[in-house]
Design a protein around this motif. Structure first.
Motif, PDB file in Angstrom:
ATOM      1  N   ILE A 173      -8.709   4.618  -3.399  1.00  0.00           N
ATOM      2  CA  ILE A 173      -8.043   5.624  -2.567  1.00  0.00           C
ATOM      3  C   ILE A 173      -8.955   5.954  -1.395  1.00  0.00           C
ATOM      4  O   ILE A 173     -10.121   6.323  -1.584  1.00  0.00           O
ATOM      5  CB  ILE A 173      -7.723   6.901  -3.360  1.00  0.00           C
ATOM      6  N   SER A 174      -8.424   5.804  -0.196  1.00  0.00           N
ATOM      7  CA  SER A 174      -9.138   6.216   1.020  1.00  0.00           C
ATOM      8  C   SER A 174      -8.645   7.613   1.368  1.00  0.00           C
ATOM      9  O   SER A 174      -7.519   7.795   1.856  1.00  0.00           O
ATOM     10  CB  SER A 174      -8.862   5.232   2.157  1.00  0.00           C
ATOM     11  N   TYR A 175      -9.498   8.607   1.075  1.00  0.00           N
ATOM     12  CA  TYR A 175      -9.106  10.002   1.248  1.00  0.00           C
ATOM     13  C   TYR A 175      -9.300  10.425   2.704  1.00  0.00           C
ATOM     14  O   TYR A 175     -10.370  10.239   3.288  1.00  0.00           O
ATOM     15  CB  TYR A 175      -9.944  10.907   0.347  1.00  0.00           C
ATOM     16  N   GLN A 176      -8.244  11.016   3.274  1.00  0.00           N
ATOM     17  CA  GLN A 176      -8.343  11.534   4.630  1.00  0.00           C
ATOM     18  C   GLN A 176      -9.209  12.790   4.658  1.00  0.00           C
ATOM     19  O   GLN A 176      -9.027  13.693   3.847  1.00  0.00           O
ATOM     20  CB  GLN A 176      -6.939  11.863   5.175  1.00  0.00           C
ATOM     21  N   GLN A 177     -10.133  12.815   5.592  1.00  0.00           N
ATOM     22  CA  GLN A 177     -11.014  13.963   5.756  1.00  0.00           C
ATOM     23  C   GLN A 177     -10.500  14.863   6.882  1.00  0.00           C
ATOM     24  O   GLN A 177      -9.673  14.456   7.704  1.00  0.00           O
ATOM     25  CB  GLN A 177     -12.438  13.501   6.055  1.00  0.00           C
ATOM     26  N   ALA A 178     -11.015  16.085   6.943  1.00  0.00           N
ATOM     27  CA  ALA A 178     -10.558  17.049   7.941  1.00  0.00           C
ATOM     28  C   ALA A 178     -10.825  16.574   9.357  1.00  0.00           C
ATOM     29  O   ALA A 178     -10.129  16.968  10.294  1.00  0.00           O
ATOM     30  CB  ALA A 178     -11.222  18.401   7.696  1.00  0.00           C
ATOM     31  N   ASN A 179     -11.820  15.712   9.547  1.00  0.00           N
ATOM     32  CA  ASN A 179     -12.150  15.229  10.897  1.00  0.00           C
ATOM     33  C   ASN A 179     -11.407  13.943  11.250  1.00  0.00           C
ATOM     34  O   ASN A 179     -11.675  13.331  12.289  1.00  0.00           O
ATOM     35  CB  ASN A 179     -13.651  15.011  11.021  1.00  0.00           C
ATOM     36  N   GLY A 180     -10.474  13.517  10.405  1.00  0.00           N
ATOM     37  CA  GLY A 180      -9.694  12.322  10.692  1.00  0.00           C
ATOM     38  C   GLY A 180     -10.302  11.034  10.182  1.00  0.00           C
ATOM     39  O   GLY A 180      -9.701   9.966  10.327  1.00  0.00           O
ATOM     40  N   SER A 181     -11.484  11.091   9.592  1.00  0.00           N
ATOM     41  CA  SER A 181     -12.098   9.893   9.008  1.00  0.00           C
ATOM     42  C   SER A 181     -11.609   9.730   7.567  1.00  0.00           C
ATOM     43  O   SER A 181     -10.836  10.548   7.056  1.00  0.00           O
ATOM     44  CB  SER A 181     -13.623  10.002   9.050  1.00  0.00           C
ATOM     45  N   ASN A 215       0.817  -1.201   0.000  1.00  0.00           N
ATOM     46  CA  ASN A 215       0.000   0.000   0.000  1.00  0.00           C
ATOM     47  C   ASN A 215       0.856   1.258   0.000  1.00  0.00           C
ATOM     48  O   ASN A 215       2.060   1.215   0.170  1.00  0.00           O
ATOM     49  CB  ASN A 215      -0.945  -0.003   1.207  1.00  0.00           C
ATOM     50  N   CYS A 216       0.170   2.377  -0.184  1.00  0.00           N
ATOM     51  CA  CYS A 216       0.828   3.651  -0.378  1.00  0.00           C
ATOM     52  C   CYS A 216       0.132   4.689   0.499  1.00  0.00           C
ATOM     53  O   CYS A 216      -1.088   4.815   0.462  1.00  0.00           O
ATOM     54  CB  CYS A 216       0.711   4.016  -1.855  1.00  0.00           C
ATOM     55  N   VAL A 217       0.891   5.414   1.316  1.00  0.00           N
ATOM     56  CA  VAL A 217       0.360   6.522   2.112  1.00  0.00           C
ATOM     57  C   VAL A 217       0.935   7.813   1.538  1.00  0.00           C
ATOM     58  O   VAL A 217       2.147   8.058   1.638  1.00  0.00           O
ATOM     59  CB  VAL A 217       0.731   6.356   3.596  1.00  0.00           C
ATOM     60  N   VAL A 218       0.082   8.612   0.923  1.00  0.00           N
ATOM     61  CA  VAL A 218       0.539   9.829   0.250  1.00  0.00           C
ATOM     62  C   VAL A 218      -0.687  10.675  -0.081  1.00  0.00           C
ATOM     63  O   VAL A 218      -1.807  10.152  -0.185  1.00  0.00           O
ATOM     64  CB  VAL A 218       1.324   9.469  -1.037  1.00  0.00           C
ATOM     65  N   ASP A 219      -0.502  11.977  -0.243  1.00  0.00           N
ATOM     66  CA  ASP A 219      -1.589  12.857  -0.660  1.00  0.00           C
ATOM     67  C   ASP A 219      -1.916  12.600  -2.129  1.00  0.00           C
ATOM     68  O   ASP A 219      -1.059  12.763  -2.996  1.00  0.00           O
ATOM     69  CB  ASP A 219      -1.162  14.312  -0.441  1.00  0.00           C
ATOM     70  N   MET A 220      -3.158  12.217  -2.402  1.00  0.00           N
ATOM     71  CA  MET A 220      -3.548  11.900  -3.776  1.00  0.00           C
ATOM     72  C   MET A 220      -4.503  12.916  -4.396  1.00  0.00           C
ATOM     73  O   MET A 220      -4.816  12.819  -5.585  1.00  0.00           O
ATOM     74  CB  MET A 220      -4.174  10.505  -3.829  1.00  0.00           C
ATOM     75  N   ASN A 221      -5.009  13.880  -3.628  1.00  0.00           N
ATOM     76  CA  ASN A 221      -5.969  14.838  -4.203  1.00  0.00           C
ATOM     77  C   ASN A 221      -5.540  16.289  -4.027  1.00  0.00           C
ATOM     78  O   ASN A 221      -6.333  17.206  -4.214  1.00  0.00           O
ATOM     79  CB  ASN A 221      -7.370  14.634  -3.623  1.00  0.00           C
ATOM     80  N   GLY A 222      -4.288  16.520  -3.658  1.00  0.00           N
ATOM     81  CA  GLY A 222      -3.754  17.874  -3.632  1.00  0.00           C
ATOM     82  C   GLY A 222      -4.134  18.710  -2.433  1.00  0.00           C
ATOM     83  O   GLY A 222      -3.948  19.933  -2.470  1.00  0.00           O
ATOM     84  N   ASP A 223      -4.645  18.074  -1.358  1.00  0.00           N
ATOM     85  CA  ASP A 223      -4.991  18.859  -0.167  1.00  0.00           C
ATOM     86  C   ASP A 223      -3.920  18.760   0.911  1.00  0.00           C
ATOM     87  O   ASP A 223      -4.096  19.278   2.011  1.00  0.00           O
ATOM     88  CB  ASP A 223      -6.352  18.429   0.392  1.00  0.00           C
ATOM     89  N   TYR A 224      -2.810  18.085   0.609  1.00  0.00           N
ATOM     90  CA  TYR A 224      -1.660  17.918   1.500  1.00  0.00           C
ATOM     91  C   TYR A 224      -1.968  17.062   2.726  1.00  0.00           C
ATOM     92  O   TYR A 224      -1.183  17.020   3.672  1.00  0.00           O
ATOM     93  CB  TYR A 224      -1.074  19.269   1.918  1.00  0.00           C
ATOM     94  N   LEU A 225      -3.100  16.370   2.722  1.00  0.00           N
ATOM     95  CA  LEU A 225      -3.406  15.389   3.758  1.00  0.00           C
ATOM     96  C   LEU A 225      -3.089  14.003   3.213  1.00  0.00           C
ATOM     97  O   LEU A 225      -3.452  13.674   2.084  1.00  0.00           O
ATOM     98  CB  LEU A 225      -4.884  15.462   4.170  1.00  0.00           C
ATOM     99  N   ASP A 226      -2.423  13.180   4.014  1.00  0.00           N
ATOM    100  CA  ASP A 226      -2.042  11.846   3.555  1.00  0.00           C
ATOM    101  C   ASP A 226      -3.258  10.946   3.383  1.00  0.00           C
ATOM    102  O   ASP A 226      -4.108  10.854   4.279  1.00  0.00           O
ATOM    103  CB  ASP A 226      -1.080  11.207   4.554  1.00  0.00           C
ATOM    104  N   GLY A 286       2.629   7.780   7.648  1.00  0.00           N
ATOM    105  CA  GLY A 286       2.171   9.132   7.342  1.00  0.00           C
ATOM    106  C   GLY A 286       1.319   9.657   8.480  1.00  0.00           C
ATOM    107  O   GLY A 286       0.962   8.916   9.404  1.00  0.00           O
ATOM    108  N   ASP A 287       0.996  10.934   8.414  1.00  0.00           N
ATOM    109  CA  ASP A 287       0.133  11.540   9.439  1.00  0.00           C
ATOM    110  C   ASP A 287      -1.313  11.378   8.975  1.00  0.00           C
ATOM    111  O   ASP A 287      -1.841  12.205   8.240  1.00  0.00           O
ATOM    112  CB  ASP A 287       0.491  13.007   9.624  1.00  0.00           C
TER     113      ASP A 287
END
Length: 682
Positions: A196-204, A172-183, A484-485
């Motif tokens: 892709i499991s996108y990290q949300q602002a609330n941590g979900s 697997n890969c932990v990296v920002d994939m949508n340009g919001d600088y969240l892993d 990643g964070d």
């Protein structure tokens, strides 16, 4: 009568002298006691021949002792005592019978001294045999057998939580994939789907599945991420047993096309790296059975080249780790080599490639003392003593050619082994364990790099090339551990299988950097970040693809311990541009756009445009030379969030809606060239 008495006295003395001379005559010692081991001079007993990992062969004489555990706990056997005056001892502990000894622990030169010490768990009712020999000295000495002090509290704890949408079947890969600088988390589901499991602002996380044309290959050996065309969305490279496939993101990051390269070979580590420093990312792939492969990006095509950077004819190439080892401003490479099976003699000798600055590289490993003959699948690269030079913890997946080797960069083109006393000279536990993945991160934010390696544990560094394992293992999968964070709290987390191990953190402070290249590649891969404060200096090199097979965050993360201020940050870009940021606040993610905080005109010229008034209140005016026409402008806050975007129909932008603070403007001219600068809004 007198003769008989003398003879009996002689027998008694002889028995006393040699009572500890063999395993069968081992002297019983008490727990929590000190024992005097007399000189070997009159010893006639046998030395231990089962050396339990110790080097330099057996000795001529030995001393044997034993004890029986009365309860389950940990025992320390030690000659590290002031009265021994650093006596040169060698120590082995066994369980089992004298006819079938089982290695428990061994040590020589504890902590860099000549004395020896081991700590090991014991089981109630089990007898343990202690052996010393005179391999290095025949002098007498004292030793202690003590119950170990209770283990220190866990350095760090993690909470494991499943994340719906992650598949653990492939790397697997932990990296920002949508340009919001969240892993985010990338999962290779099958040859026809990626998620892709996108990290949300609330941590979900919110997972999106992407259909693919048949990729043919999956990342069974490695995965890496980087933005090949600088469109703001990371692309992927899959490394498999039969070549590579590239997944290209479209202009909006909403779909991916596959580019299956025709070369068929056994791929190990893959990277995105700018090999010729032309501002475009290339792809590098380790070949296990032949010279390595590069795919050079000319802006339109990825051109396949074999050899030149890792040309050993029968391969053995496992992990290419890109960093600036000689501090000359361009990226070099350490090659971890395993060399099992078909690679033949020499295929296991690690390499160090120096960037010549013209797109070519030279292997300097022998002169640098880095030509280690190990079975190395990966190594942890980082500045472990914060002296401004990149060091290497050379990991091992098999100890057939030696154990983990800690190498200090001397800053003069050479490296010195500092393994002795590092914690990686242990014969049991994480310091001696075997593993494929070795990566360096500051997990506890104390300002010193740690190593995530074998035994589902973290070896915590103290800045002096000494590493201590967490007392309790964490339960990570053996190799599936990208970092990643993943809840954006400033503490690094670990994805393992279908779970995320969230770092519960502590009171230490941190700072994290998101880079956006302008003249350099958009990811800033190859840039060096330096931070200065009460701790002195810390450095990070931005790279894609560390360890052996997973992909960890591109964002650069620093812990600063209890410090409350950061004096200065310097970003040295691959283009040669240098940005300087003074007194940034801790505990924040900071966006740095290349050239937005220039060191001076010698490093980056803003003479092509200027902004006024600074600070501005409502209207930001842009003055350009007659030869330049700006067509668009984007304004970001310092955390990397796009605040405002505008077409340039005039030479000004209305910033009235912005709150007071510091921002970055990114301008684009009619030829697609970009310019950036900071400004202050009142």
């Amino acid at each position: 009568m007198k003769k008989t008495l003398s003879f009996l006295l002689f027998l008694f003395c002889a028995a006393t002298a040699i009572a500890q001379g063999t395993c069968n005559t081992a002297v019983t010692v008490a727990i929590n006691s000190t024992t005097n081991a007399p000189s070997f001079t009159n010893e006639t007993g046998t030395p231990p021949t089962t050396l339990c990992g110790l080097s330099n062969g057996a000795a001529a004489k030995g001393k044997w002792y034993k004890f029986t555990a009365t309860e389950n706990n940990s025992i320390v056997v030690s000659t590290v005592l002031p009265q021994n005056n650093n006596a040169d001892t060698r120590l082995i502990v066994y369980s089992g019978t004298c006819f079938a000894l089982t290695c428990v622990a061994s040590n020589d030169d504890f902590g860099g001294a000549n004395t020896s010490q081991v700590t090991f768990p014991v089981t109630t009712g089990t007898t343990y045999t202690i052996a010393f020999d005179n391999r290095y000295s025949s002098a007498g000495f004292d030793f202690t057998v003590n119950v170990a002090a209770p283990p220190a509290p866990d350095r760090l704890s993690f909470t494991s939580q499943p994340v719906t949408g992650i598949t653990g079947s492939y790397n697997n890969c932990v990296v920002d994939m949508n340009g919001d600088y969240l892993d985010d988390i990338v999962s290779a589901v099958s040859t026809t789907q990626m998620a892709i499991s996108y990290q949300q602002a609330n941590g979900s996380f919110t997972t999106t599945a992407f259909p693919l044309t048949n990729t043919v290959v999956l990342p069974s050996w490695s995965i890496a991420a980087g933005d090949l065309d600088d469109n703001g969305y990371n692309d992927l490279v899959y490394g498999s047993g039969s070549g590579v496939t590239i997944l290209k993101a479209n202009a909006t990051g909403t779909a991916y096309t596959t580019d299956r390269k025709p070369q068929s070979y056994l791929v190990q580590r893959t990277n995105f790296v700018d090999l010729n420093n032309d501002g475009r990312l290339d792809i590098y792939a380790c070949d296990d059975n032949a010279p390595n492969r590069s795919y050079i990006n000319d802006g339109t095509t990825l051109n396949h080249i074999q050899g030149g950077i890792g040309s050993f004819p029968t391969g053995g190439n496992y992990a290419s780790l890109w960093s600036d080892f000689d501090n000359d401003g361009d990226v070099d490479m350490h090659m971890s080599k395993c060399g099992q099976g078909g690679s033949g003699p020499g295929g296991n000798i690690n390499e160090l490639y120096q960037n010549n600055g013209n797109g070519t590289y030279t292997n300097i490993a022998a002169a640098a003392n880095m030509a280690d003959p190990e079975q190395t699948w990966s190594s942890a690269v980082g500045d472990f003593n914060n002296d401004g030079w990149m060091d290497v913890v050379v990991g091992v997946n098999s100890a057939s050619n030696g154990g983990t080797n800690v190498k200090r960069n001397n800053g003069n083109g050479t490296f010195t082994s500092v393994t002795t006393g590092s914690g990686y000279d242990a014969t049991t536990g994480p310091g001696a364990g075997l593993g494929r993945e070795y990566v360096a991160h500051d997990f506890d934010n104390d300002g010193f790099l740690d190593v995530l390696g074998s035994s589902s544990n973290i070896m915590f560094g103290n800045g002096a090339f000494q590493f201590v394992p967490n007392p309790n293992t964490y339960g990570f999968f053996a190799n599936d551990r990208p970092v990643g964070d993943l809840n954006n709290d400033g503490f690094l987390d670990i994805q393992s299988g279908t779970n995320v191990f969230f770092n519960n953190g502590n009171s230490n402070k941190w700072i994290k950097f998101n880079l956006q290249g302008v003249q350099s590649n958009l990811n800033g891969i190859g840039a060096r970040i330096e931070i200065y404060g009460s701790w002195g200096k810390q450095i990070r090199d931005v790279h894609s693809g560390s360890g052996f097979q997973n992909m960890s965050t591109i964002n650069a993360h620093f812990g600063i311990g209890a410090a409350t201020t950061i004096d200065q940050v310097i970003i040295r870009w691959p283009s040669g541009i240098v940005d300087v940021i003074n007194n940034p606040l801790p505990n924040q993610s900071l966006l740095v756009i290349e050239g937005s905080s220039p060191l001076g005109n010698a490093s980056f010229s803003n003479s092509d445009f200027s902004l006024y008034p600074i600070p501005t209140k409502n209207i930001l005016n842009i003055n350009t030379s007659d030869s330049i026409t700006m067509v668009s402008g984007k304004i970001y806050n310092l955390e990397g969030k796009l605040i405002l975007a505008s077409e340039m129909r005039s030479s000004s932008i209305n910033v009235e809606t912005l709150t007071s603070g510091t921002y970055i403007i990114l301008l684009t001219d009619e030829n697609g060239k970009e310019y950036s600068q900071k400004f202050v809004k009142e």
